[in-house]
Scaffold this active site. Structure first.
Site, short mmCIF file in Angstrom:
data_model
loop_
_atom_site.label_atom_id
_atom_site.label_comp_id
_atom_site.label_asym_id
_atom_site.label_seq_id
_atom_site.Cartn_x
_atom_site.Cartn_y
_atom_site.Cartn_z
N GLY A 4 0.78 -1.24 0.00
CA GLY A 4 0.00 0.00 0.00
C GLY A 4 0.80 1.28 0.00
O GLY A 4 0.29 2.34 0.36
N ASN A 63 1.72 3.02 -2.55
CA ASN A 63 1.12 3.96 -3.51
C ASN A 63 -0.16 4.58 -2.94
O ASN A 63 -0.42 5.77 -3.12
CB ASN A 63 0.82 3.27 -4.84
N LYS A 67 -4.97 -9.14 -9.15
CA LYS A 67 -5.94 -9.98 -9.87
C LYS A 67 -6.56 -9.23 -11.04
O LYS A 67 -6.55 -8.00 -11.08
CB LYS A 67 -7.05 -10.39 -8.89
N ASN A 69 -4.36 1.82 -13.84
CA ASN A 69 -3.45 0.92 -13.12
C ASN A 69 -2.05 1.52 -13.16
O ASN A 69 -1.67 2.17 -14.14
CB ASN A 69 -3.43 -0.45 -13.81
N HIS A 75 1.89 0.51 -13.32
CA HIS A 75 2.77 -0.63 -13.63
C HIS A 75 4.21 -0.17 -13.44
O HIS A 75 4.59 0.90 -13.92
CB HIS A 75 2.52 -1.09 -15.07
N ASP A 83 -2.23 -5.14 -18.53
CA ASP A 83 -1.24 -4.14 -18.97
C ASP A 83 -1.32 -3.71 -20.43
O ASP A 83 -0.32 -3.26 -21.00
CB ASP A 83 0.19 -4.65 -18.68
N GLU A 87 7.00 6.16 -8.88
CA GLU A 87 5.58 5.77 -8.84
C GLU A 87 4.82 6.69 -7.89
O GLU A 87 3.70 7.13 -8.17
CB GLU A 87 5.44 4.34 -8.31
C1 GRF Z 1 3.95 -1.20 -7.24
O1 GRF Z 1 5.25 -1.37 -7.70
C2 GRF Z 1 2.99 -1.08 -8.40
O2 GRF Z 1 3.53 -0.48 -9.52
C3 GRF Z 1 2.73 -2.52 -8.71
O3 GRF Z 1 2.68 -3.16 -7.46
C4 GRF Z 1 3.45 -2.42 -6.52
C5 GRF Z 1 2.56 -2.09 -5.39
O4 GRF Z 1 3.23 -1.48 -4.33
N1 GRF Z 1 1.59 -2.67 -9.55
P1 GRF Z 1 2.44 -0.85 -3.13
O5 GRF Z 1 1.46 -1.90 -2.60
O6 GRF Z 1 1.72 0.37 -3.62
O7 GRF Z 1 3.48 -0.51 -2.12
#
Ligand code: GRF
Length: 201
Positions: free
Chosen positions: A11, A13, A86, A102, A104, A145, A174
């Site tokens: 989590g 992000n 998922k 999303n 990536h 993706d 990110e």
């Molecule tokens: C991130 O690297 C995101 O790009 C990928 O999964 C990871 C999730 O990290 N899809 P977090 O749970 O946000 O720390």
């Protein structure tokens, strides 16, 4: 803009969105949804008083075919996948066309697709001998993706010695890119055309 954030793990992000200056004036994260019954991202959600939901079969979970109506009831108008592992139910994709993004951890259209998550992505980038990597935000369609790219940010990886080092560098960007794009969306500055997505400055 009322947002549901889908997560599967740590989590970070989600945390970056919640702590991005001034974003809370224009968006509200109304729900955090996971395929897991519990995960670190849920702890972050609870800290911020956000309700959590788990998709799946069994007590205390929302069945796949009920998730769309649950989000509609909450008045959710945008979905952010932030580390959700998922596939999203087709019905949800259809009901939220161009309203699911999303993040990536690589520069799509390379290094994406089924199985390309977490360290798998960074290992593939490392082994490819690429000198740059980055983060991609894309619209979500029915396959992993492949949706239209909304925005990307690069990072220099020419001197890295391990895939883990790439992961660290990419994660930093990110956390900048995702709140930036969400802000643009909330301000109505993202336009989806036939082949491309335009982000107004
Ligand atoms: C991130 O690297 C995101 O790009 C990928 O999964 C990871 C999730 O990290 N899809 P977090 O749970 O946000 O720390």
């Amino acid at each position: 803009m009322k947002i549901a954030v889908f997560v599967s793990g740590r989590g970070s992000n989600l945390n970056a969105i919640l702590n991005f200056p001034d974003l809370k004036k224009i968006i509200e994260i109304i729900a955090v949804v996971s395929d897991k019954i519990d995960c670190k991202a849920f702890d972050i959600a609870r800290e911020f008083g956000i309700q959590t939901f788990t998709i799946g079969d069994g007590e205390g979970k929302i069945a796949q075919n009920k998730i769309t109506s649950t989000l509609k009831k909450l008045d959710v108008n945008f979905i952010v996948l932030a580390g959700y592992l998922k596939l999203i139910p087709t019905e949800l994709i259809e009901k939220f066309e161009n309203r699911i993004i999303n993040i990536h951890p690589a520069l799509l259209p390379s290094f994406g697709g089924k199985g390309m998550y977490g360290l798998n992505v960074h290992r593939a980038v490392f082994n490819s001998s690429a000198k740059v990597s980055g983060a991609t935000i894309h619209m979500v369609d029915k396959t992993y993706d492949t949706g239209k790219i909304v925005d990307q940010k690069c990072v220099d990886i020419s001197d890295v010695k391990t895939p883990e080092e790439i992961a660290e560098r990419v994660l930093i960007i990110e956390h900048e890119l995702l709140p930036f794009v969400i802000e643009k969306i909330a301000l109505g500055k993202i336009f989806v055309d036939k082949f491309r997505v335009r982000v107004e400055t």
